[in-house]
Design a protein around this motif. Structure first.
Motif, mmCIF file in Angstrom:
data_model
loop_
_atom_site.group_PDB
_atom_site.id
_atom_site.type_symbol
_atom_site.label_atom_id
_atom_site.label_comp_id
_atom_site.label_asym_id
_atom_site.label_seq_id
_atom_site.Cartn_x
_atom_site.Cartn_y
_atom_site.Cartn_z
ATOM 1 N N PHE A 7 -4.416 -3.076 -4.605
ATOM 2 C CA PHE A 7 -5.493 -3.774 -3.911
ATOM 3 C C PHE A 7 -6.052 -2.875 -2.800
ATOM 4 O O PHE A 7 -5.473 -2.753 -1.729
ATOM 5 N N SER A 8 -7.196 -2.256 -3.078
ATOM 6 C CA SER A 8 -7.783 -1.312 -2.118
ATOM 7 C C SER A 8 -8.112 -1.990 -0.789
ATOM 8 O O SER A 8 -8.126 -1.337 0.251
ATOM 9 N N GLU A 9 -8.335 -3.292 -0.803
ATOM 10 C CA GLU A 9 -8.645 -4.034 0.428
ATOM 11 C C GLU A 9 -7.504 -3.962 1.436
ATOM 12 O O GLU A 9 -7.691 -4.185 2.627
ATOM 13 N N LEU A 10 -6.293 -3.685 0.960
ATOM 14 C CA LEU A 10 -5.118 -3.680 1.829
ATOM 15 C C LEU A 10 -4.829 -2.319 2.457
ATOM 16 O O LEU A 10 -4.052 -2.236 3.406
ATOM 17 N N GLU A 11 -5.461 -1.273 1.930
ATOM 18 C CA GLU A 11 -5.158 0.089 2.389
ATOM 19 C C GLU A 11 -5.274 0.259 3.902
ATOM 20 O O GLU A 11 -4.420 0.882 4.521
ATOM 21 N N LYS A 12 -6.319 -0.280 4.496
ATOM 22 C CA LYS A 12 -6.542 -0.064 5.931
ATOM 23 C C LYS A 12 -5.454 -0.691 6.799
ATOM 24 O O LYS A 12 -5.291 -0.318 7.949
ATOM 25 N N TYR A 13 -4.698 -1.620 6.247
ATOM 26 C CA TYR A 13 -3.617 -2.246 7.008
ATOM 27 C C TYR A 13 -2.324 -1.433 6.933
ATOM 28 O O TYR A 13 -1.353 -1.750 7.615
ATOM 29 N N PHE A 14 -2.304 -0.391 6.093
ATOM 30 C CA PHE A 14 -1.134 0.470 5.945
ATOM 31 C C PHE A 14 -1.371 1.880 6.473
ATOM 32 O O PHE A 14 -0.471 2.506 6.997
ATOM 33 N N GLU A 15 -2.591 2.371 6.282
ATOM 34 C CA GLU A 15 -2.895 3.750 6.673
ATOM 35 C C GLU A 15 -2.621 3.982 8.151
ATOM 36 O O GLU A 15 -3.072 3.219 9.000
ATOM 37 N N LYS A 16 -1.864 4.997 8.415
ATOM 38 C CA LYS A 16 -1.564 5.445 9.777
ATOM 39 C C LYS A 16 -0.821 4.408 10.619
ATOM 40 O O LYS A 16 -0.839 4.467 11.844
ATOM 41 N N ALA A 17 -0.188 3.447 9.984
ATOM 42 C CA ALA A 17 0.610 2.463 10.730
ATOM 43 C C ALA A 17 1.820 3.174 11.327
ATOM 44 O O ALA A 17 2.394 4.078 10.721
ATOM 45 N N ASP A 18 2.197 2.762 12.523
ATOM 46 C CA ASP A 18 3.377 3.326 13.169
ATOM 47 C C ASP A 18 4.662 2.707 12.620
ATOM 48 O O ASP A 18 5.723 3.315 12.706
ATOM 49 N N PHE A 19 4.547 1.524 12.076
ATOM 50 C CA PHE A 19 5.701 0.831 11.503
ATOM 51 C C PHE A 19 5.204 -0.048 10.370
ATOM 52 O O PHE A 19 4.204 -0.758 10.521
ATOM 53 N N THR A 20 5.900 0.001 9.249
ATOM 54 C CA THR A 20 5.600 -0.879 8.122
ATOM 55 C C THR A 20 6.915 -1.440 7.606
ATOM 56 O O THR A 20 7.871 -0.698 7.398
ATOM 57 N N ASP A 21 6.947 -2.740 7.441
ATOM 58 C CA ASP A 21 8.130 -3.409 6.906
ATOM 59 C C ASP A 21 7.681 -4.269 5.736
ATOM 60 O O ASP A 21 6.731 -5.053 5.874
#
Length: 167
Positions: A7-21
């Protein structure tokens, strides 16, 4: 993660995140019902954690958010999929019925956090739910604050999701 990246719509919520869980759960429920139940989970110990957070916020000089006057008991129809609308204190950013739901936590000077759920069908009755938190630090206090609460984050999100599947 592979399914989420479809889902390309979700990419901006992951790119360059300092933390992802990303936590993964399976069960028989709808996306709306799962989210509504998760966001209605407020046992006594979570209420106590929010009180401790309030103290931490004042020590670090962070934004103090208004506490809810009553604890939510969301029904599936209470979970908006319209960007800009609120669901408890989260603001919906992007959503597709029975596929995904992305929300933003209230603005803070120290970090920006997003909370999302992506639903993947496993078979006719079982779905896999990816419960996702991403954090972007905005200030030097961001990593300090988040690393202090991180162990509780894992506990709270896991319990919320398990509650979401039982309801």
């Amino acid at each position: 993660m592979e399914y989420i990246l479809k889902f390309s719509e979700l990419e901006k919520y992951f790119e360059k995140a300092d933390f992802t869980d990303i936590k993964v759960f399976e069960g028989q429920t709808t996306l709306r019902k799962f989210i509504g139940s998760m966001l209605s989970y407020y046992p006594w110990w979570i209420v106590q954690l929010y009180r401790i957070r309030k103290l931490l916020v004042s020590i670090l000089g962070l934004v103090k958010h208004k506490e809810p006057e009553e604890l939510p008991n969301l029904q599936p129809e209470d979970v908006s999929f319209t960007p800009g609308e609120k669901v408890t204190f989260f603001v919906v950013q992007s959503a597709k019925e029975e596929i995904f739901w992305v929300s933003k936590a209230p603005d803070d000077k120290h970090l920006q956090a997003y909370f999302a759920v992506v639903k993947e069908p496993v078979n006719e009755s079982i779905s896999r739910f990816y419960v996702i938190t991403t954090v972007f630090y905005k200030h030097w206090t961001g990593p300090i604050y988040f690393n202090l609460i991180r162990p509780f984050h894992h506990l709270v999100v896991s319990r919320m999701a398990k509650y979401g599947l039982r309801q």
